[in-house]
Design an enzyme around this catalytic site. Sequence first.
Site, short mmCIF file in Angstrom:
data_model
loop_
_atom_site.label_atom_id
_atom_site.label_comp_id
_atom_site.label_asym_id
_atom_site.label_seq_id
_atom_site.Cartn_x
_atom_site.Cartn_y
_atom_site.Cartn_z
N ASP A 1 0.80 -1.17 -0.03
CA ASP A 1 -0.11 0.03 0.04
C ASP A 1 1.12 1.14 -0.18
OD1 ASP A 1 -2.32 1.52 0.21
OD2 ASP A 1 -1.86 1.58 2.36
N ASP B 1 -0.06 5.05 0.77
CA ASP B 1 -0.47 6.31 1.85
C ASP B 1 -0.47 5.42 2.89
OD1 ASP B 1 -0.90 8.14 -0.26
OD2 ASP B 1 -3.06 7.13 -0.61
#
Length: 250
Positions: free
Chosen positions: A18, A20
């Site tokens: 991922d 953010d």
Amino acid sequence: MTREVPGLPESIAAGLFDLDGVLTDTAAVHRRAWRRTFDGFLEQYVGEGFRPFSDTDYLDYVDGRPRLDGVREFLRSRDIELPDGAPDDPPEAWTVTALGEAKNRLLLDLLEREGVRVYPGSVDYLAAVRAAGLAVAVVTSSANAGVVLAAAGLGEAFQARVDGTVIRQRALRGKPAPDSFLAAAAALGVAPANAAVFEDAVSGVRAGRAGGFGYVVGVDRMRDGRHEQALRDAGADVVVPDLDRLGDGV
């Protein structure tokens, strides 16, 4: 022949990261943009005495989800139902799409003015994973992934990218459904059982577990106890404050 990567089982041949909150600090910027957007809306829609958007709201209803799914989930939590609307809705329109676009404009403005900060430990860990010969992909619900990756100096770091734009174009279900991670694993030519998921969002950890991935790493940036437990409850095999702590026994 791959070299051993700290904290990962030997069966892991790929890392699905991922963006953010795992590699970049943009989760905090997203949270600020959502707060300003929702509080402005609630002040008008509910009126005096409205309950502001909170960090808990962000983690429970928005974090890790595609933008419009996050709008719908948060509004549902407040018993508010709005029409979906259309991309050309004016900013003042009370529609799901208008709220999502308002948030995105705020986000891009904040990113332009403040730039993108990376988490050095996690970026170093990404470099170690690549050096060990593992395939890597970035998997994010953000449609602004290209802008963020370029600003963070990570534009060429990944062999595959599944972002908000790809999710929309391919009609993939957003996290907590596993579709985006499964698409990334397929793009790398790796079976889910041989891939590790790295996520800071509860919805992302659930997606990793639902997809049958070989190892799911939760990243707890909140460090308040509550989020760590939520990540574990969602199915994380291990929870760390930063990826460079993998293998430390935390």
